[in-house]
Design an enzyme around this catalytic site. Sequence first.
Site, PDB file in Angstrom:
ATOM      1  CB  SER A   1       0.647  -2.501 -16.101  1.00  0.00           C
ATOM      2  OG  SER A   1       0.990  -2.240 -14.755  1.00  0.00           O
TER       3      SER A   1
ATOM      4  CE1 TYR B   1      -4.893  -3.478 -14.809  1.00  0.00           C
ATOM      5  CE2 TYR B   1      -2.895  -3.564 -13.496  1.00  0.00           C
ATOM      6  CZ  TYR B   1      -3.662  -2.958 -14.482  1.00  0.00           C
ATOM      7  OH  TYR B   1      -3.182  -1.837 -15.129  1.00  0.00           O
TER       8      TYR B   1
HETATM    9  N1  LIG Z   1      -3.283   4.364 -13.430  1.00  0.00           N
HETATM   10  C1  LIG Z   1      -2.263   3.553 -13.266  1.00  0.00           C
HETATM   11  O1  LIG Z   1      -1.595   3.539 -12.198  1.00  0.00           O
HETATM   12  C2  LIG Z   1      -1.845   2.632 -14.377  1.00  0.00           C
HETATM   13  C3  LIG Z   1      -0.591   2.023 -14.297  1.00  0.00           C
HETATM   14  C4  LIG Z   1      -0.170   1.173 -15.308  1.00  0.00           C
HETATM   15  C5  LIG Z   1      -0.994   0.935 -16.393  1.00  0.00           C
HETATM   16  N2  LIG Z   1      -2.230   1.524 -16.458  1.00  0.00           N
HETATM   17  C6  LIG Z   1      -3.053   1.214 -17.636  1.00  0.00           C
HETATM   18  O2  LIG Z   1      -3.293   2.415 -18.339  1.00  0.00           O
HETATM   19  C7  LIG Z   1      -4.491   2.306 -19.099  1.00  0.00           C
HETATM   20  C8  LIG Z   1      -5.351   3.541 -18.856  1.00  0.00           C
HETATM   21  O3  LIG Z   1      -5.720   3.570 -17.485  1.00  0.00           O
HETATM   22  P1  LIG Z   1      -5.967   4.917 -16.684  1.00  0.00           P
HETATM   23  O4  LIG Z   1      -5.145   4.841 -15.470  1.00  0.00           O
HETATM   24  O5  LIG Z   1      -5.861   6.088 -17.572  1.00  0.00           O
HETATM   25  O6  LIG Z   1      -7.515   4.664 -16.241  1.00  0.00           O
HETATM   26  P2  LIG Z   1      -8.781   5.636 -16.247  1.00  0.00           P
HETATM   27  O7  LIG Z   1      -8.415   6.998 -15.771  1.00  0.00           O
HETATM   28  O8  LIG Z   1      -9.817   4.869 -15.485  1.00  0.00           O
HETATM   29  O9  LIG Z   1      -9.198   5.725 -17.780  1.00  0.00           O
HETATM   30  C9  LIG Z   1      -9.598   4.560 -18.459  1.00  0.00           C
HETATM   31  C10 LIG Z   1     -10.062   4.911 -19.867  1.00  0.00           C
HETATM   32  O10 LIG Z   1     -10.431   3.691 -20.549  1.00  0.00           O
HETATM   33  C11 LIG Z   1     -11.772   3.835 -21.038  1.00  0.00           C
HETATM   34  N3  LIG Z   1     -12.413   2.534 -21.102  1.00  0.00           N
HETATM   35  C12 LIG Z   1     -12.687   1.669 -20.103  1.00  0.00           C
HETATM   36  N4  LIG Z   1     -13.344   0.598 -20.581  1.00  0.00           N
HETATM   37  C13 LIG Z   1     -13.481   0.787 -21.924  1.00  0.00           C
HETATM   38  C14 LIG Z   1     -14.076   0.063 -22.970  1.00  0.00           C
HETATM   39  N5  LIG Z   1     -14.698  -1.119 -22.752  1.00  0.00           N
HETATM   40  N6  LIG Z   1     -14.022   0.545 -24.230  1.00  0.00           N
HETATM   41  C15 LIG Z   1     -13.421   1.731 -24.475  1.00  0.00           C
HETATM   42  N7  LIG Z   1     -12.826   2.485 -23.526  1.00  0.00           N
HETATM   43  C16 LIG Z   1     -12.874   2.010 -22.254  1.00  0.00           C
HETATM   44  C17 LIG Z   1     -12.436   4.819 -20.074  1.00  0.00           C
HETATM   45  O11 LIG Z   1     -13.574   5.472 -20.620  1.00  0.00           O
HETATM   46  P3  LIG Z   1     -15.066   4.853 -20.506  1.00  0.00           P
HETATM   47  O12 LIG Z   1     -15.204   4.278 -19.129  1.00  0.00           O
HETATM   48  O13 LIG Z   1     -15.986   6.003 -20.798  1.00  0.00           O
HETATM   49  O14 LIG Z   1     -15.143   3.802 -21.568  1.00  0.00           O
HETATM   50  C18 LIG Z   1     -11.280   5.812 -19.901  1.00  0.00           C
HETATM   51  O15 LIG Z   1     -11.204   6.669 -21.014  1.00  0.00           O
HETATM   52  C19 LIG Z   1      -5.142   0.983 -18.682  1.00  0.00           C
HETATM   53  O16 LIG Z   1      -4.867   0.000 -19.643  1.00  0.00           O
HETATM   54  C20 LIG Z   1      -4.423   0.648 -17.368  1.00  0.00           C
HETATM   55  O17 LIG Z   1      -4.394  -0.752 -17.131  1.00  0.00           O
HETATM   56  C21 LIG Z   1      -2.669   2.361 -15.480  1.00  0.00           C
END
Ligand SMILES: NC(=O)c1ccc[n+]([C@@H]2O[C@H](COP(=O)([O-])OP(=O)(O)OC[C@H]3O[C@@H](n4cnc5c(N)ncnc54)[C@H](OP(=O)(O)O)[C@@H]3O)[C@@H](O)[C@H]2O)c1
Length: 235
Positions: A136, A149
């Site tokens: 992030s 976080y």
């Molecule tokens: N959205 C933002 O603004 C943002 C910004 C910077 C960084 N990020 C980072 O980007 C990454 C992806 O986030 P996102 O925004 O795409 O979130 P998201 O839309 O909530 O998707 C999260 C994904 O991770 C999976 N997941 C969660 N817990 C898991 C586990 N224990 N084992 C395997 N898979 C798991 C979820 O599927 P299941 O729940 O079915 O397992 C889903 O596929 C994260 O690391 C987040 O910290 C996000």
Amino acid sequence: MNRKDGGVLQGRVVAVTGASKGIGLGVVQKLTAEGATVIGGARDVSGVVCEGATFLPLDVTDAASVDAFAEQARRAGVDALVNNAGVGVFKPVQDITEADYRRVMDTNVLGTLLMTRALLPHFQALGRGQVVNVTSDVSARTFATGALYTASKYAQRAVTQALASEGHAYGLRVTEIRPGMVDTFFGDTQQGEEYKAEWLKPDDVAGAVLYALSAPAHVRIDEVLLHPVVQDVAF
Ligand SMILES: NC(=O)c1ccc[n+]([C@@H]2O[C@H](COP(=O)([O-])OP(=O)(O)OC[C@H]3O[C@@H](n4cnc5c(N)ncnc54)[C@H](OP(=O)(O)O)[C@@H]3O)[C@@H](O)[C@H]2O)c1
């Protein structure tokens, strides 16, 4: 998006965690469109489909689940891992529970360690390999309600950088992708909500992952930091 013959990732096999939605699904779509074969994992992969990708159940906090997923990835000839699975809890320090701590740290930090550890011997044997960690923009700065976080993301950044130091001896290339605000389901929100209209899209982050994975073999992309223009940035 249709798969391209002769895409820049033709012949590559990439394992992606958190692949069922959000950034992870965007990464799967981008990489397969460029000819890669993808093994994608998440706890619930029911109904997730993308040409060129196989989706398998994976809980990155569970070593047995990780090992089973890694075995399938090895059988497919994996040469790159994208550690993307992650969760966030945003609360003042005084309200953070042990359960919050375990959920966030186990998914973001332990999950990255377990998944990487499971594939490193394979990459060592290959004499090459890539690990791309989606951390992030807050992997090196924090904010009110961000203690838990950002602690997890600082830790993920440390793991990423230590791994890069350890891995260069056997040809491992390690990259940290640091997105700002992305329109996904993150933090129990919905994708496509009006207030996120100007945020990064999963495809934007996927472009950064593609950049790292398609770099020439002698180039290691250490870090990519990207933000939506509307996000005020405190470096
Ligand atoms: N959205 C933002 O603004 C943002 C910004 C910077 C960084 N990020 C980072 O980007 C990454 C992806 O986030 P996102 O925004 O795409 O979130 P998201 O839309 O909530 O998707 C999260 C994904 O991770 C999976 N997941 C969660 N817990 C898991 C586990 N224990 N084992 C395997 N898979 C798991 C979820 O599927 P299941 O729940 O079915 O397992 C889903 O596929 C994260 O690391 C987040 O910290 C996000």
